[in-house]
Design an enzyme around this catalytic site. Structure first.
Site, PDB file in Angstrom:
ATOM      1  N   THR A   1       0.321  -1.424  -0.195  1.00 55.24           N
ATOM      2  CA  THR A   1      -0.108  -0.751   0.376  1.00 55.24           C
ATOM      3  C   THR A   1       1.176   1.062   0.276  1.00 55.24           C
ATOM      4  OG1 THR A   1      -1.229  -0.844   1.102  1.00 55.24           O
ATOM      5  CG2 THR A   1      -1.327   1.110   1.482  1.00 55.24           C
TER       6      THR A   1
ATOM      7  N   ASP B   1       1.634  -6.906  -4.446  1.00 53.17           N
ATOM      8  CA  ASP B   1       1.003  -6.276  -3.310  1.00 53.17           C
ATOM      9  C   ASP B   1       1.030  -7.643  -2.725  1.00 53.17           C
ATOM     10  OD1 ASP B   1      -3.108  -5.787  -2.370  1.00 53.17           O
ATOM     11  OD2 ASP B   1      -1.568  -7.577  -1.209  1.00 53.17           O
ATOM     12  N   SER B   2       1.516  -7.436  -1.466  1.00 52.74           N
ATOM     13  CA  SER B   2       2.011  -8.844  -0.646  1.00 52.74           C
ATOM     14  C   SER B   2       1.248  -9.943  -0.342  1.00 52.74           C
ATOM     15  CB  SER B   2       2.440  -7.529   0.865  1.00 52.74           C
ATOM     16  OG  SER B   2       1.742  -7.960   2.136  1.00 52.74           O
ATOM     17  N   SER B   3       0.405  -9.582  -1.493  1.00 52.58           N
ATOM     18  CA  SER B   3      -0.746 -11.285  -1.052  1.00 52.58           C
ATOM     19  C   SER B   3      -0.045 -12.167  -1.871  1.00 52.58           C
ATOM     20  CB  SER B   3      -1.826 -10.587  -1.181  1.00 52.58           C
ATOM     21  OG  SER B   3      -2.761 -10.127   0.107  1.00 52.58           O
TER      22      SER B   3
ATOM     23  N   ASP C   1      -0.115  -7.414   4.892  1.00 54.51           N
ATOM     24  CA  ASP C   1      -0.624  -8.033   5.007  1.00 54.51           C
ATOM     25  C   ASP C   1       0.231  -9.632   5.181  1.00 54.51           C
ATOM     26  OD1 ASP C   1      -2.973  -6.454   4.523  1.00 54.51           O
ATOM     27  OD2 ASP C   1      -3.341  -7.299   2.273  1.00 54.51           O
TER      28      ASP C   1
ATOM     29  N   THR D   1      -0.903 -23.292  19.021  1.00 56.32           N
ATOM     30  CA  THR D   1      -2.368 -22.615  19.342  1.00 56.32           C
ATOM     31  C   THR D   1      -2.887 -21.766  18.530  1.00 56.32           C
ATOM     32  OG1 THR D   1      -3.028 -21.881  21.276  1.00 56.32           O
ATOM     33  CG2 THR D   1      -1.331 -21.011  20.960  1.00 56.32           C
ATOM     34  N   GLN D   2      -4.042 -22.136  18.369  1.00 57.66           N
ATOM     35  CA  GLN D   2      -4.598 -20.563  17.867  1.00 57.66           C
ATOM     36  C   GLN D   2      -4.818 -19.471  18.016  1.00 57.66           C
ATOM     37  OE1 GLN D   2      -8.194 -22.047  17.114  1.00 57.66           O
ATOM     38  NE2 GLN D   2      -7.773 -24.021  15.261  1.00 57.66           N
ATOM     39  N   CYS D   3      -3.812 -19.182  19.487  1.00 61.97           N
ATOM     40  CA  CYS D   3      -4.649 -18.215  20.604  1.00 61.97           C
ATOM     41  C   CYS D   3      -3.368 -17.127  20.357  1.00 61.97           C
ATOM     42  CB  CYS D   3      -4.368 -18.776  21.885  1.00 61.97           C
ATOM     43  SG  CYS D   3      -5.563 -19.586  22.643  1.00 61.97           S
TER      44      CYS D   3
END
Ligand code: ASP
Length: 293
Positions: free
Chosen positions: A13, A57-59, A90, A275-277
């Site tokens: 961006t 774009d970093s995606s 991103d 972990t997803q945390c």
């Protein structure tokens, strides 16, 4: 002596402009960036710049680009005091993480930055991010660089790159480092958290440019089916799977699930329990739901 900093522009961006026809944000040529920030010419830093032929774009980031960046750093390592990489936010944490492992024995700053608003817009966060990132990349104490690791600088904070994730698509403060303290804060002065900074290496820089693309992420959720688990665990050529578990490393105790993992391990696949945390860590065996691991 004046510090030398190499700016590497990959896209994102920070260097985008609005397409007149579609209104979509698209990367533009690097020379427009310096036009937008005349302050860059006033710096007491010798700046040089390289731009990717086709800013992205970093995606669209790919491991091959990480290799290209690492090689660019290796090529210029003895010529400059520090590096600033302009990158889309991103996937900035992915690139920072990868580079931190690819650049072994780093003893110069590699600072990634970008912005939430393009540099040409009035309320852009890009100018401050870029200017302070350059200051950090150029900063020395007793003739030695203060920062000697891969970092992300964003919205007044310097983070250890491989401890960050992008957590906010709206706020200027887009990154978090939940499990490691902030390395520096930029106010009137840039205040470094010296105790948290990594110690410089005395060894020669070593670049790791051979990356294994055969990895997968398996994010579990209540109700995940054997078909989905099987598709990921047994995807062709996959050698390692990052298993994103609940809480402190817990997952379903259903027999089919545990057996599917066991079968994959028996085939020689490596499974990492992550972990997803956002904060805290895996503690296998704390709960019965992670005992099987
Ligand atoms: N989509 C953009 C990118 O990552 C967003 C940004 O630059 O912040 O390249």
């Amino acid at each position: 002596m004046q510090s030398k900093v190499l700016l590497i522009y990959t896209g994102g961006t920070i260097g985008m402009m609005q397409d007149a026809k579609t209104g979509q944000l698209k990367p533009f040529d690097f020379k427009h960036l310096t036009e937008q920030i005349p302050e860059l010419n006033k710096f007491d830093v010798e700046l040089s710049a390289v731009s990717f032929d086709k800013p992205i774009d970093s995606s669209d980031m790919q491991p091959q680009v990480w290799i290209d960046i690492a090689k660019l750093i290796e090529k210029n390592y003895s010529k400059v005091d520090g590096f600033v990489i302009l990158h889309g936010s991103d996937t900035m944490s992915f690139t920072a993480s990868a580079l931190s492992f690819m650049l072994e024995n780093l003893n110069k700053p590699v600072i990634l930055t970008g912005s939430q608003l393009p540099i040409g817009t009035i309320r852009t966060d890009g100018k401050e991010n870029l200017i302070t990132a350059i200051e950090i990349a150029a900063a020395k104490e007793n003739g030695k660089p203060i920062v000697t690791e891969v970092c992300i600088y964003f919205e007044y904070q310097l983070y250890r790159g491989n401890r960050t994730h992008k957590y906010n698509a709206e706020h200027f403060q887009a990154f978090q480092s939940a499990n490691y303290p902030v390395l520096a804060e930029a106010g009137v002065h840039i205040k470094y958290n010296t105790a948290a900074l990594s110690k410089p290496s005395t060894k020669k820089l070593k670049i790791h440019s051979s990356l294994n693309p055969n990895i997968a992420i398996l994010k579990i959720f209540p109700g995940i089916t054997p078909q989905v688990v099987d598709a990921i665990l047994n995807a062709k050529n996959t050698t390692a799977i990052i298993l994103e578990t609940f809480g402190s490393g817990n997952a379903s105790t259903q027999k089919w699930f545990v057996e599917a993992l066991k079968k994959a391990i028996d085939k020689g696949k490596i499974i990492y329990n992550v972990t997803q945390c956002n904060a805290g860590a895996v503690e296998q065996g704390k709960y019965a739901t992670s005992a099987a691991f």
